[in-house]
Each structure stands twice: as structure tokens, then as C-alpha cells.
Design an enzyme around this catalytic site. Structure first.
Site, short mmCIF file in Angstrom:
data_model
loop_
_atom_site.label_atom_id
_atom_site.label_comp_id
_atom_site.label_asym_id
_atom_site.label_seq_id
_atom_site.Cartn_x
_atom_site.Cartn_y
_atom_site.Cartn_z
N ARG A 36 0.79 -1.23 0.00
CA ARG A 36 0.00 0.00 0.00
C ARG A 36 0.82 1.29 0.00
NH1 ARG A 36 -3.97 -2.48 4.19
NH2 ARG A 36 -5.75 -3.05 2.90
N ASP A 37 2.12 1.21 0.07
CA ASP A 37 2.91 2.44 0.09
C ASP A 37 4.25 2.25 -0.61
OD1 ASP A 37 3.25 5.11 0.62
OD2 ASP A 37 4.02 4.82 2.64
N ILE A 38 4.23 1.59 -1.76
CA ILE A 38 5.46 1.40 -2.53
C ILE A 38 5.80 2.72 -3.22
CG2 ILE A 38 6.47 0.25 -4.54
CD1 ILE A 38 4.90 -2.23 -3.80
N ASN A 53 10.67 4.36 0.05
CA ASN A 53 10.57 3.11 0.81
C ASN A 53 11.36 1.97 0.19
OD1 ASN A 53 8.95 4.29 2.74
ND2 ASN A 53 7.03 3.62 1.79
#
Length: 283
Positions: free
Chosen positions: A70-72, A76
Site C-alpha cells: 500500500r505504500d510502494i 521506501n
């Protein structure tokens, strides 16, 4: 936690790979150097393909466990120098190891909390998330497409000051465009390989049902062409360090006898000394 000496992918792209801690020795006896990248545009094609393959392996690991990140995004994706054992398996010399980090949004969230996933940079979030709609694991594939575009081109595919403006740009877009397709492009801009363009366009589909599936992604031509052959044994022997070297902190290598575990530690019947702490119930 493991220390990643190369920082994140955002800094790597911004500095064209000239990141302290990611130097490598191209041949025995040569001076350390940074991996060469084009002066304009995205990263070198070999690095783009290697990062793509490494990111795909991480996604496959998550899919086998039914997890969504959900937060690529590049912030990150952390980088480390490739160790000799990875080079022996065919990892390209000088290309960092990429690791997916920050699993804060990988947990299961109730629908009422879905809006909270908008905190942070929304540049790589799927449009269905920006529209506050229900979404599935394909949202990760949109993010992979956005990250792959930035690696290949040097900037995010859609940029805006906030998520409302970003969604508007995505909705009004007539398709993904690449700088090398512009008739008035600069001569310094490298050409993005056609198979990479095809994969990016398949991943950056606004409608999730039209977006490439995980099966399409893992079987794509771009991924198939991103597998590097295993080097010959002679090359491996040359690249592997002959003598132990100090680590990044300047400390000498750990002696082998320090790595041996005493047998009493592994003995389940060994007596553990009683605690000297005076346990008392509160009155």
C-alpha cells in the site's frame, strides 16, 4: 534493524547513483567508482532492469502471503552494496541490492480508515485510493508502474501539490508519455526500451480491471529480459574478496572462534541461575 548504507531510491535517482557507500571496484586493482548513469533522463538500463527484477521478487514474496504493501514508493526502497555471494549468483557488478521497507500500511485496514492511507506523498498511489474507493492488491501494481517510470525517465509520471490535483491530472491524462517520444526532445535523453514502456503503460491503467494482473506482471517480457546470466567461475573468483576487510564502521572482522556457540547455550537441560530480583505482589 539492518543498516542500508545506500539510502533510498529517491536519493539514488536524484544524485545519479553517486551515493557514498555504493562505490564498487570494477576490476581487480582498479580504484573504487560509482556506477555510470546517463547525464539526463533516468537510470542506466541495466540498473533499471535489475531494480525491476528485485522489486518483482519482493512483490512475489508478498503475494504468496496475501499481503498488500500500500505504500510502494522510491523513499521506501532502500539500497545496499551487493555482497560477493550475490555477484556469484549473477547480480550485475556495481548495481545495489534493493529492499522494500516501511510496512506500516501493509496491515489490514477497515474501510472507514481507508482515507488515512493518503498521509505522506500520494505521487505513487493508485487512483482508486485517491478516489476513496475500495481497492485490492492491484493498487501495488500501479505504484510499481510509477516507480518504474521514475527509474526509467528520472521523474514521477504524474506530479501535483496535493492528492486532489494529482487525481485530476491522472483522470485527464490521455496515456503515459515518455520524453524520448517527444519530436523536440534533447539529444541527451536516453531511449526507454520498448518492453519497459509496454509494462509501464500496462501497470499505469486508471481502471483497475484494465490494469495488468500479477500474472501479467510476472510473465512480462520486460521481466524476462531482466534476468542476468550467472558469471563464469573465473570471474567469481576474481570478484570475491581474498582477504577479510574491515566493515563500514572501521572494525576488524569477527574471529571465527567468536562465532562459535558454547554447547551449554544449546543444551535444553542446562540450569539457568535463579533471578536475584525480589518479586513481590503490590499491596
Amino acid at each position: 534493524m539492518e543498516f542500508c548504507a545506500g539510502g533510498d531510491l529517491t536519493n539514488y535517482i536524484k544524485r545519479r547513483g553517486r551515493v557514498e557507500g555504493l562505490e564498487y571496484i570494477p576490476s581487480p586493482g582498479a580504484a573504487p567508482q560509482y556506477y555510470p548513469h546517463p547525464r539526463a533522463g533516468g537510470l542506466d538500463e541495466i540498473v533499471v532492469r535489475s531494480f525491476l527484477r528485485q522489486l518483482a521478487r519482493a512483490l512475489k514474496f508478498l503475494r504468496h502471503r496475501n499481503l498488500i504493501h500500500r505504500d510502494i514508493k522510491p523513499q521506501n526502497l532502500l539500497l545496499n552494496p551487493a555482497p560477493p555471494e550475490e555477484l556469484a549468483r549473477g547480480h550485475p557488478l556495481g548495481v545495489p541490492i534493493l529492499k522494500v521497507a516501511d510496512f506500516g500500511f501493509a496491515r489490514s485496514l477497515p474501510n472507514a480508515m481507508m482515507a488515512e492511507t493518503l498521509c505522506g506523498s500520494p505521487l505513487y498511489m493508485a487512483p482508486e485510493i485517491l478516489r476513496y474507493e475500495k481497492y485490492d492488491a492491484k493498487a501495488d501494481l500501479w505504484s510499481v508502474g510509477a516507480v518504474l517510470y521514475e527509474m526509467a525517465v528520472g521523474k514521477a509520471p504524474f506530479r501535483a501539490q496535493n492528492h486532489i490535483e494529482l487525481l485530476k491530472k491522472i483522470e485527464q491524462s490521455k496515456g503515459v508519455k515518455f520524453p524520448d517520444e517527444d519530436p523536440e526532445k534533447s539529444a541527451d535523453i536516453p531511449v526507454v526500451p520498448p518492453d519497459v514502456k509496454k509494462l509501464i503503460r500496462a501497470l499505469l491503467k486508471r481502471v483497475p480491471s484494465e490494469r495488468a494482473s500479477f500474472e501479467d506482471f510476472f510473465s512480462s517480457t520486460a521481466l524476462a529480459k531482466s534476468k542476468f546470466p550467472r558469471p563464469r567461475e573465473v570471474e567469481i573468483a576474481v570478484e570475491a574478496p581474498v582477504e577479510p576487510i574491515e566493515d563500514t564502521q572501521g572494525r576488524p572482522p569477527t574471529p571465527d572462534h567468536h562465532k562459535q556457540i558454547p554447547p551449554e547455550v544449546l543444551d535444553p537441560n542446562a540450569l539457568i541461575p535463579p533471578s536475584k530480583f525480589n518479586w513481590r505482589r503490590p499491596p
